[in-house]
Design an enzyme around this catalytic site. Structure first.
Site, mmCIF file in Angstrom:
data_model
loop_
_atom_site.group_PDB
_atom_site.id
_atom_site.type_symbol
_atom_site.label_atom_id
_atom_site.label_comp_id
_atom_site.label_asym_id
_atom_site.label_seq_id
_atom_site.Cartn_x
_atom_site.Cartn_y
_atom_site.Cartn_z
ATOM 1 N N LYS A 1 0.808 -1.203 0.000
ATOM 2 C CA LYS A 1 0.000 0.000 0.000
ATOM 3 C C LYS A 1 0.853 1.270 0.000
ATOM 4 C CE LYS A 1 -3.203 -2.414 2.996
ATOM 5 N NZ LYS A 1 -3.623 -2.502 4.425
ATOM 6 N N GLY A 2 2.101 1.141 0.397
ATOM 7 C CA GLY A 2 2.916 2.328 0.664
ATOM 8 C C GLY A 2 3.080 3.282 -0.501
ATOM 9 N N GLU B 1 8.258 2.097 -5.738
ATOM 10 C CA GLU B 1 8.247 1.717 -4.323
ATOM 11 C C GLU B 1 8.233 2.973 -3.459
ATOM 12 O OE1 GLU B 1 7.704 -0.373 -2.114
ATOM 13 O OE2 GLU B 1 9.274 -1.863 -1.886
ATOM 14 N N ASP B 2 7.663 2.854 -2.266
ATOM 15 C CA ASP B 2 7.655 3.988 -1.345
ATOM 16 C C ASP B 2 9.031 4.222 -0.737
ATOM 17 O OD1 ASP B 2 7.586 1.580 0.050
ATOM 18 O OD2 ASP B 2 5.950 2.143 1.386
ATOM 19 N N ASP C 1 14.823 0.063 2.407
ATOM 20 C CA ASP C 1 15.648 0.021 3.616
ATOM 21 C C ASP C 1 16.689 -1.088 3.446
ATOM 22 O OD1 ASP C 1 16.659 0.216 6.162
ATOM 23 O OD2 ASP C 1 14.927 -0.626 7.169
ATOM 24 N N LYS D 1 16.542 4.771 2.341
ATOM 25 C CA LYS D 1 17.305 4.695 3.595
ATOM 26 C C LYS D 1 18.479 3.758 3.309
ATOM 27 C CE LYS D 1 14.100 3.336 6.558
ATOM 28 N NZ LYS D 1 13.354 3.090 7.825
ATOM 29 N N PHE E 1 12.617 5.030 11.569
ATOM 30 C CA PHE E 1 11.365 4.510 11.036
ATOM 31 C C PHE E 1 10.472 5.711 10.753
ATOM 32 C CE2 PHE E 1 7.197 2.629 10.924
ATOM 33 C CZ PHE E 1 7.440 1.491 10.170
ATOM 34 N N VAL E 2 10.028 5.849 9.517
ATOM 35 C CA VAL E 2 9.316 7.062 9.098
ATOM 36 C C VAL E 2 7.892 6.716 8.660
ATOM 37 C CG1 VAL E 2 11.427 8.268 8.445
ATOM 38 C CG2 VAL E 2 10.242 6.877 6.737
ATOM 39 N N ASP F 1 3.215 3.607 6.673
ATOM 40 C CA ASP F 1 2.429 3.395 7.898
ATOM 41 C C ASP F 1 3.269 2.862 9.049
ATOM 42 O OD1 ASP F 1 2.810 0.713 6.764
ATOM 43 O OD2 ASP F 1 1.368 0.074 8.283
ATOM 44 N N ARG G 1 -0.657 6.642 7.323
ATOM 45 C CA ARG G 1 -0.444 6.713 5.866
ATOM 46 C C ARG G 1 -0.946 8.034 5.288
ATOM 47 N NH1 ARG G 1 0.975 1.628 3.932
ATOM 48 N NH2 ARG G 1 -0.031 -0.115 4.966
HETATM 49 P P1 IMP Z 1 13.061 -3.277 2.840
HETATM 50 O O1 IMP Z 1 12.669 -4.638 2.373
HETATM 51 O O2 IMP Z 1 13.722 -3.285 4.200
HETATM 52 O O3 IMP Z 1 13.884 -2.505 1.836
HETATM 53 O O4 IMP Z 1 11.749 -2.452 3.134
HETATM 54 C C1 IMP Z 1 10.853 -2.148 2.152
HETATM 55 C C2 IMP Z 1 9.449 -2.040 2.683
HETATM 56 O O5 IMP Z 1 9.408 -1.963 4.108
HETATM 57 C C3 IMP Z 1 8.829 -0.757 2.184
HETATM 58 O O6 IMP Z 1 8.118 -0.978 1.001
HETATM 59 C C4 IMP Z 1 7.927 -0.357 3.320
HETATM 60 O O7 IMP Z 1 6.661 -0.941 3.157
HETATM 61 C C5 IMP Z 1 8.587 -0.916 4.545
HETATM 62 N N1 IMP Z 1 9.419 0.086 5.238
HETATM 63 C C6 IMP Z 1 10.768 0.187 5.248
HETATM 64 N N2 IMP Z 1 11.177 1.219 5.997
HETATM 65 C C7 IMP Z 1 10.041 1.798 6.470
HETATM 66 C C8 IMP Z 1 9.799 2.952 7.307
HETATM 67 O O8 IMP Z 1 10.704 3.664 7.768
HETATM 68 N N3 IMP Z 1 8.501 3.239 7.543
HETATM 69 C C9 IMP Z 1 7.468 2.495 7.053
HETATM 70 N N4 IMP Z 1 7.648 1.429 6.266
HETATM 71 C C10 IMP Z 1 8.931 1.076 5.981
#
Ligand code: IMP
Length: 190
Positions: A47-48, A109-110, A113, A141, A162-163, A169, A175
């Site tokens: 949803k992000g 993608e939103d 990380d 990030k 964490f944002v 969300d 959101r």
């Molecule tokens: P990754 O797999 O760690 O790169 O994270 C990707 C997904 O985790 C994103 O699409 C978000 O849905 C969620 N996510 C990562 N960091 C944050 C954050 O700081 N706030 C909220 N959602 C996050």
């Protein structure tokens, strides 16, 4: 819930609505330049990426020299469950309806990380043999990558926090904030 009623749980605003809009407009210009005159399939990751995808395709449509046509579709993944920590496990909750074989595709993608979600998506979509696959991420990030994942378009670099907001969300709340924010620590201990 009104966005203002979140006030007590917000530590600070990281990017204002204006800063986010400027970043999305710049992303649209970069993407338009690279896809000028060609059809583009845009895949938003829900949803992000709901807001960034909507704002990005509208931005693309306003540019005179952008893609010749835009096909818009979504997929739904879950990587965090309801927590602030990544489980490292990505689940595909809803697949795309669009057939992307032979098409130029942009996945939106939103936030990235550790990179596992985007890596999963790139591997899934590349397996369908698109003519090209590019990745656009609104917030990066880059501090805790577990995999080296290529990103073609980056909007803004977020701090190592964490944002929430603008689609992101915590436990399905926040959101709808129009800005990106850091939450107060007590929110996570509730
Ligand atoms: P990754 O797999 O760690 O790169 O994270 C990707 C997904 O985790 C994103 O699409 C978000 O849905 C969620 N996510 C990562 N960091 C944050 C954050 O700081 N706030 C909220 N959602 C996050």
């Amino acid at each position: 819930m009104n966005a203002d009623s979140y006030g007590p749980s917000i530590e600070r605003t990281l990017f204002s609505p204006g800063e986010i809009a400027a970043a999305v407009a710049r992303l649209a210009r970069e993407i338009a330049r690279d896809c000028a005159g060609q059809p583009l399939t845009v895949l938003g990751v829900l949803k992000g990426a709901l807001y960034v995808t909507a704002d990005l395709v509208r931005g693309l449509s306003r540019l005179p020299d952008g893609p010749s046509a835009i096909e818009l579709d979504f997929l739904v993944v879950s990587s965090y469950g309801n927590s602030a920590r990544s489980s490292g496990e990505v689940r595909l909750l809803k697949d795309t309806e669009a057939n992307i074989t032979g098409k130029k595709v942009l996945v939106v993608e939103d936030i990235v990380d550790n990179g596992l979600t985007l890596q999963y998506l790139q591997s899934l979509l590349n397996g369908r043999r698109p003519a090209g696959l590019r990745s656009c991420v609104l917030f990066d990030k880059p501090y805790n990558r577990r995999v080296d994942v290529p990103i073609d378009y980056v909007g803004l670099v977020a701090p190592d926090e964490f944002v929430v907001g603008y689609g992101l969300d915590y436990g399905e709340s926040y959101r709808n904030l129009p800005y990106l924010a850091q939450l107060r620590p007590w929110v996570f201990s509730k």
